[in-house]
Design a protein around this motif. Structure first.
Motif, PDB file in Angstrom:
ATOM      1  N   ILE A 333       0.839  -1.204   0.000  1.00 23.52           N
ATOM      2  CA  ILE A 333       0.000   0.000   0.000  1.00 23.52           C
ATOM      3  C   ILE A 333       0.873   1.253   0.000  1.00 23.52           C
ATOM      4  CG2 ILE A 333      -1.684   1.338   1.319  1.00 23.52           C
ATOM      5  CD1 ILE A 333      -2.771  -1.317   2.400  1.00 23.52           C
ATOM      6  N   LEU A 334       1.928   1.241   0.810  1.00 24.56           N
ATOM      7  CA  LEU A 334       2.807   2.408   0.884  1.00 24.56           C
ATOM      8  C   LEU A 334       3.534   2.646  -0.436  1.00 24.56           C
ATOM      9  CD1 LEU A 334       4.191   1.926   4.471  1.00 24.56           C
ATOM     10  CD2 LEU A 334       2.927   3.913   3.638  1.00 24.56           C
ATOM     11  N   GLU A 335       3.964   1.584  -1.086  1.00 20.04           N
ATOM     12  CA  GLU A 335       4.629   1.748  -2.378  1.00 20.04           C
ATOM     13  C   GLU A 335       3.685   2.375  -3.401  1.00 20.04           C
ATOM     14  OE1 GLU A 335       5.970  -2.179  -3.215  1.00 20.04           O
ATOM     15  OE2 GLU A 335       7.824  -1.969  -2.065  1.00 20.04           O
ATOM     16  N   ALA A 336       2.394   2.022  -3.324  1.00 22.31           N
ATOM     17  CA  ALA A 336       1.417   2.624  -4.231  1.00 22.31           C
ATOM     18  C   ALA A 336       1.210   4.108  -3.941  1.00 22.31           C
ATOM     19  CB  ALA A 336       0.086   1.885  -4.125  1.00 22.31           C
ATOM     20  N   HIS A 337       1.567   4.516  -2.721  1.00 22.02           N
ATOM     21  CA  HIS A 337       1.459   5.928  -2.336  1.00 22.02           C
ATOM     22  C   HIS A 337       2.809   6.644  -2.408  1.00 22.02           C
ATOM     23  CE1 HIS A 337      -2.399   4.544  -0.748  1.00 22.02           C
ATOM     24  NE2 HIS A 337      -2.751   5.805  -0.588  1.00 22.02           N
ATOM     25  N   GLN A 338       3.793   6.019  -3.070  1.00 23.84           N
ATOM     26  CA  GLN A 338       5.151   6.564  -3.145  1.00 23.84           C
ATOM     27  C   GLN A 338       5.742   6.777  -1.752  1.00 23.84           C
ATOM     28  OE1 GLN A 338       2.709   8.157  -5.485  1.00 23.84           O
ATOM     29  NE2 GLN A 338       3.423   6.361  -6.597  1.00 23.84           N
ATOM     30  N   GLY A 339       5.391   5.877  -0.844  1.00 20.57           N
ATOM     31  CA  GLY A 339       5.909   5.951   0.510  1.00 20.57           C
ATOM     32  C   GLY A 339       6.854   4.805   0.821  1.00 20.57           C
ATOM     33  N   GLN A 340       7.422   4.834   2.029  1.00 19.58           N
ATOM     34  CA  GLN A 340       8.358   3.810   2.472  1.00 19.58           C
ATOM     35  C   GLN A 340       8.066   3.435   3.909  1.00 19.58           C
ATOM     36  OE1 GLN A 340      12.150   5.755   1.786  1.00 19.58           O
ATOM     37  NE2 GLN A 340      12.380   4.787  -0.219  1.00 19.58           N
ATOM     38  N   ILE A 341       8.500   2.227   4.293  1.00 21.01           N
ATOM     39  CA  ILE A 341       8.376   1.783   5.669  1.00 21.01           C
ATOM     40  C   ILE A 341       9.675   1.123   6.084  1.00 21.01           C
ATOM     41  CG2 ILE A 341       7.346  -0.429   4.989  1.00 21.01           C
ATOM     42  CD1 ILE A 341       5.723  -0.284   7.629  1.00 21.01           C
ATOM     43  N   SER A 342      10.103   1.368   7.318  1.00 24.73           N
ATOM     44  CA  SER A 342      11.330   0.787   7.840  1.00 24.73           C
ATOM     45  C   SER A 342      11.120   0.392   9.290  1.00 24.73           C
ATOM     46  CB  SER A 342      12.504   1.758   7.709  1.00 24.73           C
ATOM     47  OG  SER A 342      12.251   2.944   8.454  1.00 24.73           O
ATOM     48  N   LEU A 343      12.069  -0.353   9.821  1.00 22.17           N
ATOM     49  CA  LEU A 343      11.939  -0.883  11.180  1.00 22.17           C
ATOM     50  C   LEU A 343      13.266  -0.778  11.906  1.00 22.17           C
ATOM     51  CD1 LEU A 343      10.706  -2.670  13.495  1.00 22.17           C
ATOM     52  CD2 LEU A 343      11.411  -4.658  12.117  1.00 22.17           C
ATOM     53  N   THR A 344      13.217  -0.338  13.162  1.00 23.09           N
ATOM     54  CA  THR A 344      14.334  -0.468  14.087  1.00 23.09           C
ATOM     55  C   THR A 344      13.807  -1.164  15.332  1.00 23.09           C
ATOM     56  OG1 THR A 344      13.904   1.720  15.046  1.00 23.09           O
ATOM     57  CG2 THR A 344      15.523   1.592  13.254  1.00 23.09           C
ATOM     58  N   SER A 345      14.585  -2.109  15.865  1.00 23.60           N
ATOM     59  CA  SER A 345      14.090  -2.887  16.992  1.00 23.60           C
ATOM     60  C   SER A 345      15.241  -3.520  17.755  1.00 23.60           C
ATOM     61  CB  SER A 345      13.136  -3.982  16.490  1.00 23.60           C
ATOM     62  OG  SER A 345      12.591  -4.722  17.571  1.00 23.60           O
ATOM     63  N   ARG A 346      15.024  -3.697  19.038  1.00 25.40           N
ATOM     64  CA  ARG A 346      15.954  -4.426  19.905  1.00 25.40           C
ATOM     65  C   ARG A 346      15.147  -5.400  20.754  1.00 25.40           C
ATOM     66  NH1 ARG A 346      21.101  -2.193  20.537  1.00 25.40           N
ATOM     67  NH2 ARG A 346      21.269  -3.138  22.609  1.00 25.40           N
ATOM     68  N   LEU A 347      15.644  -6.616  20.834  1.00 30.22           N
ATOM     69  CA  LEU A 347      14.935  -7.638  21.600  1.00 30.22           C
ATOM     70  C   LEU A 347      14.725  -7.193  23.045  1.00 30.22           C
ATOM     71  CD1 LEU A 347      16.576 -10.928  20.262  1.00 30.22           C
ATOM     72  CD2 LEU A 347      14.239 -10.135  19.889  1.00 30.22           C
ATOM     73  N   GLN A 348      13.511  -7.415  23.530  1.00 32.30           N
ATOM     74  CA  GLN A 348      13.092  -7.095  24.898  1.00 32.30           C
ATOM     75  C   GLN A 348      13.073  -5.604  25.199  1.00 32.30           C
ATOM     76  OE1 GLN A 348      11.836  -9.716  26.293  1.00 32.30           O
ATOM     77  NE2 GLN A 348      12.720 -10.976  24.650  1.00 32.30           N
ATOM     78  N   GLU A 349      13.270  -4.777  24.186  1.00 33.65           N
ATOM     79  CA  GLU A 349      13.244  -3.330  24.407  1.00 33.65           C
ATOM     80  C   GLU A 349      12.155  -2.633  23.598  1.00 33.65           C
ATOM     81  OE1 GLU A 349      16.984  -1.407  23.994  1.00 33.65           O
ATOM     82  OE2 GLU A 349      18.067  -2.881  25.216  1.00 33.65           O
ATOM     83  N   GLY A 350      11.716  -3.256  22.511  1.00 34.74           N
ATOM     84  CA  GLY A 350      10.647  -2.651  21.733  1.00 34.74           C
ATOM     85  C   GLY A 350      11.024  -2.429  20.280  1.00 34.74           C
TER      86      GLY A 350
END
Length: 372
Positions: A333-350
């Motif tokens: 859906i985001l690609e169709a809106h010329q958008g992007q999604i990314s993730l940052t994460s650490r185990l047990q921290e969120g």
């Protein structure tokens, strides 16, 4: 065993009548439907109007050479794949150019009979293989679409009946019976969500999804999502909050599709957070872009799982349910809106999912239909 059955259609393009006659005589015993033209413009008109299984294309022609014809065919998304065999008297550099712009094979002049027949047969075999593979893919996608569509009706009916039972429509229930029905209802809801996601992914990937673009206030959409999901957070004693600007933030997009992304991300964050908070933060990056962050204090996602988390049917090891399609669908859906999604994460921290979308640069206007 390969068979040139059903008379494969072959287009031969050469400005020399003698060359056209020579190729016709070489291929006359191959049971082919040969169509000959003497210039590139006629060739392009025919290819746009009729299906062909192979094109034999002379490189050196006036007005439009074989390279230019090849570029036109390969750059036209409405023309299905057709193998192209270049016929050339040039040296190696021209052959490399032809292959680089999309031709599949080449043969040098003067043409040898056995070599031409072998290359024609080889490319026709390849064309048949590609067509059969595409047909199998279409059949599989159509089957998945029909199956998931037909499954939705009984699942929706079951969901309504279970809700009626839980509401006491058919009489008072014991606590044990209510718990059983609640479990059944949750399982049915999970299955219905999975079926809906499969159907939506099919529509996006097969380019059959229709968007209705309009000027959307992201602040209002996020506020609505927080209101819808706050009871889910309260059940787990989580704080669900939004950090939103005071003024509207306008996006040119499909309101329901954007709403779906946010529901998916926020509900996932609540699902995998046992204590703490889930925060949705809306921040204009500059005059052209806006950023939405969904931040949780949950179990986190391992580095190896982060590499595949947006792929279809991929789940992190912390996931204990679902189809593995929600994040993949959000990405589509985001690609169709010329958008992007990314993730940052650490185990047990969120985890923090970050969405970047272009801001609307136009004044308010009526809805516009857009097909992806």
């Amino acid at each position: 065993m390969f068979s040139l059955s059903n008379r494969d259609r072959v287009l031969v393009v050469d400005d020399s009548p003698d060359n056209l006659l020579l190729i016709q005589s070489i291929l006359e015993d191959e049971d082919l439907d040969l169509v000959t033209v003497n210039n590139g413009q006629k060739a392009l008109e025919l290819v746009a109007q009729q299906p062909f299984h192979l094109i034999l294309l002379d490189v050196m022609m006036p007005h439009m050479d074989g390279f230019e014809i090849t570029r036109h065919i390969r750059n036209d998304p409405d023309i299905p794949y057709i193998p192209i065999l270049l016929i050339t008297a040039h040296a190696q550099p021209s052959v490399a150019l032809g292959l680089d712009i999309g031709a599949d094979d080449f043969i040098r002049k003067p043409v040898e009979i056995d070599e031409l027949i072998a290359r024609v047969r080889s490319l026709l075999r390849f064309k048949h293989t590609v067509d059969e593979k595409n047909m199998i893919v279409r059949q599989r996608e159509d089957f998945a679409s029909r199956l998931t569509h037909d499954m939705r009706t009984p699942l929706i009916a079951a969901d309504r009946m279970l809700n009626l039972l839980l509401q006491g429509a058919l009489g008072e229930l014991s606590e044990a019976m209510q718990e059983v029905l609640r479990t059944m209802s949750r399982s049915n809801a999970n299955l219905l969500e999975m079926v809906n996601n499969i159907l939506e992914v099919y529509r996006y990937e097969s380019e059959r999804k229709t968007f209705y673009f309009s000027r959307v206030d992201l602040k209002t959409v996020i506020t609505n999502v927080l209101g819808e999901l706050r009871p889910l957070a309260q059940e787990k004693q989580l704080q669900l909050q939004g950090e939103l600007p005071e003024v509207p933030v306008w996006l040119e997009g499909d309101r329901l599709a954007v709403h779906r992304i946010l529901v998916n991300l926020v509900s996932n964050a609540i699902k995998f957070t046992d204590q703490g908070h889930v925060t949705v933060k809306l921040t204009p990056v500059d005059q052209e872009q806006v950023q939405i962050q969904v931040i949780d204090t949950g179990s986190g996602i391992s580095p190896e799982d982060q590499l595949e988390i947006f792929e279809r049917f991929r789940q992190g090891k912390h996931y204990n349910g679902g189809s593995g399609l929600g994040l993949h669908l959000s990405k589509l859906i985001l690609e169709a809106h010329q958008g992007q999604i990314s993730l940052t994460s650490r185990l047990q921290e969120g985890s923090t999912f970050t969405i970047t979308l272009p801001l609307s640069q136009t004044p308010a206007q009526s809805e516009e239909k857009k097909v992806v």
